[in-house]
Design a protein around this motif. Structure first.
Motif, PDB file in Angstrom:
ATOM      1  N   ASP A  73       1.083  -1.278   0.000  1.00  0.00           N
ATOM      2  CA  ASP A  73       0.125  -0.008   0.033  1.00  0.00           C
ATOM      3  C   ASP A  73       1.008   1.143   0.114  1.00  0.00           C
ATOM      4  O   ASP A  73       0.495   2.196  -0.762  1.00  0.00           O
ATOM      5  N   GLU A  74       1.820   1.217   0.865  1.00  0.00           N
ATOM      6  CA  GLU A  74       2.822   2.513   0.985  1.00  0.00           C
ATOM      7  C   GLU A  74       3.408   2.551  -0.219  1.00  0.00           C
ATOM      8  O   GLU A  74       3.537   3.572  -0.795  1.00  0.00           O
ATOM      9  N   ARG A  78      -0.908   3.788  -2.260  1.00  0.00           N
ATOM     10  CA  ARG A  78      -2.371   3.530  -2.015  1.00  0.00           C
ATOM     11  C   ARG A  78      -2.990   3.850  -0.753  1.00  0.00           C
ATOM     12  O   ARG A  78      -2.337   3.982   0.435  1.00  0.00           O
ATOM     13  N   GLU A  79      -4.265   4.629  -0.723  1.00  0.00           N
ATOM     14  CA  GLU A  79      -4.920   4.834   0.606  1.00  0.00           C
ATOM     15  C   GLU A  79      -5.553   3.559   1.077  1.00  0.00           C
ATOM     16  O   GLU A  79      -6.334   2.982   0.299  1.00  0.00           O
ATOM     17  N   GLU A  80      -5.094   3.123   2.153  1.00  0.00           N
ATOM     18  CA  GLU A  80      -5.718   1.915   2.911  1.00  0.00           C
ATOM     19  C   GLU A  80      -5.453   2.178   4.291  1.00  0.00           C
ATOM     20  O   GLU A  80      -4.415   2.781   4.988  1.00  0.00           O
ATOM     21  N   ARG A  83      -4.510   5.398   5.946  1.00  0.00           N
ATOM     22  CA  ARG A  83      -3.143   6.213   5.713  1.00  0.00           C
ATOM     23  C   ARG A  83      -3.763   6.745   4.165  1.00  0.00           C
ATOM     24  O   ARG A  83      -4.006   6.153   3.294  1.00  0.00           O
ATOM     25  N   PRO A  84      -3.538   8.145   3.972  1.00  0.00           N
ATOM     26  CA  PRO A  84      -3.939   8.722   2.823  1.00  0.00           C
ATOM     27  C   PRO A  84      -2.988   8.359   1.465  1.00  0.00           C
ATOM     28  O   PRO A  84      -2.118   7.979   1.738  1.00  0.00           O
ATOM     29  N   ALA A  85      -3.508   8.468   0.318  1.00  0.00           N
ATOM     30  CA  ALA A  85      -2.801   8.117  -0.672  1.00  0.00           C
ATOM     31  C   ALA A  85      -1.870   9.194  -1.114  1.00  0.00           C
ATOM     32  O   ALA A  85      -1.836  10.203  -0.726  1.00  0.00           O
ATOM     33  N   THR A  86      -0.633   8.872  -1.497  1.00  0.00           N
ATOM     34  CA  THR A  86       0.564   9.560  -1.930  1.00  0.00           C
ATOM     35  C   THR A  86       0.736   9.401  -3.670  1.00  0.00           C
ATOM     36  O   THR A  86       1.671   9.717  -4.186  1.00  0.00           O
TER      37      THR A  86
END
Ligand SMILES: Nc1ccccc1-c1cnco1
Length: 257
Positions: A73-74, A78-80, A83-86
């Motif tokens: 995800d990081e 991806r936002e999961e 944690r907000p998406a970057t």
């Protein structure tokens, strides 16, 4: 923008070889943005556990989906789980590459396809593999997932495969290779034949000499000799490739010489 390459592995040191020569220079020149991550950075426990016994029993260990999920995800941005998406805008072509003996075979065509991506994330599995729900989750989430085998032999993990895939892809990125000419005339790409044998000086070496045609200046004869050597070599070493030969392509190669 440079091709971004993220590798997630429990043996980050194994990927240090990529900092040498070709890839290292390309990274230094900003053509490639290579980042290697230790999967254990995303473990939850004191023992930094990344694996567990296989559900359904059997030998070996399987890598846990929860740890891989946090890591990917990081790295995918991806936002999961809060944690907000970057992930950068506009959306770029991201591919999650998972080396596995059970994957589709990685070929030069695959390398050419992956070279067109903006961001490759390579998940290197060890042991008996990564929990199958990881690939399933990201496919369902709309991520392009490519489970790739580099050949029919058993490795201890995906790191060696990742190095092979990265080298084959990175050298296709414009500017990475000094002389782009060499990208074209290669085995596995010219009319589906293997590369002809190559020779250089000294002309006589331990009483061995190349075909005298190569020493003359008749470029047409040299080209025909080389094509014949490539055809013979392919027939002997790779009968599978000979079957796939498109006669029209062969004629084209013939006419070209
Ligand atoms: N044997 C393996 C074990 C783990 C991860 C990849 C592989 C692999 C990839 N291509 C061939 O083998």
């Amino acid at each position: 923008a440079p091709l971004r390459l993220d590798v997630v592995t429990i043996f980050p040191d194994y990927l240090r070889v990529l900092n040498l020569s070709l890839i290292g220079r390309a990274a230094a020149e900003g053509l490639i943005d290579l980042r290697v991550h230790d999967l254990r950075a995303w473990t939850h426990d004191r023992h930094r556990t990344v694996d567990d016994t296989p559900l359904g029993g059997g030998p070996g260990m399987v890598m846990r989906p929860d740890v891989w999920g946090l890591a990917l995800d990081e790295v995918l941005g991806r936002e999961e789980e809060g944690r907000p998406a970057t992930a950068p805008e506009p959306p770029r072509r991201q591919v999650l590459v998972m080396p596995t003996p059970a994957g589709e075979v990685f070929t030069q065509r695959t390398a050419e396809d992956l070279a067109g991506a903006d961001h490759l994330v390579l998940a290197c599995g060890r042991y008996e593999g990564i929990d199958a729900r990881v690939a399933e989750h990201y496919r369902e989430a709309g991520v392009e997932v490519r489970e790739l085998s580099i050949g029919d032999y058993v490795l201890n993990g995906g790191e060696a495969a990742a190095v092979v895939i990265i080298e084959a892809v990175a050298r296709l990125v414009p500017g990475v290779l000094g002389n782009p000419g060499s990208v074209v005339e290669e085995s596995h790409s010219r009319a589906g034949l293997l590369e002809h044998p190559v020779y250089t000086r000294p002309v006589t070496w331990r009483s061995l000499e190349p075909d005298p045609v190569l020493l003359g200046g008749d470029h047409g004869r040299v080209a025909r000799t080389r094509r014949d050597q490539a055809l013979l070599r392919t027939a002997v070493r790779r009968p599978d490739m000979v079957e796939r030969l498109d006669p029209a392509e062969l004629d084209a190669a013939d006419r070209a010489v």
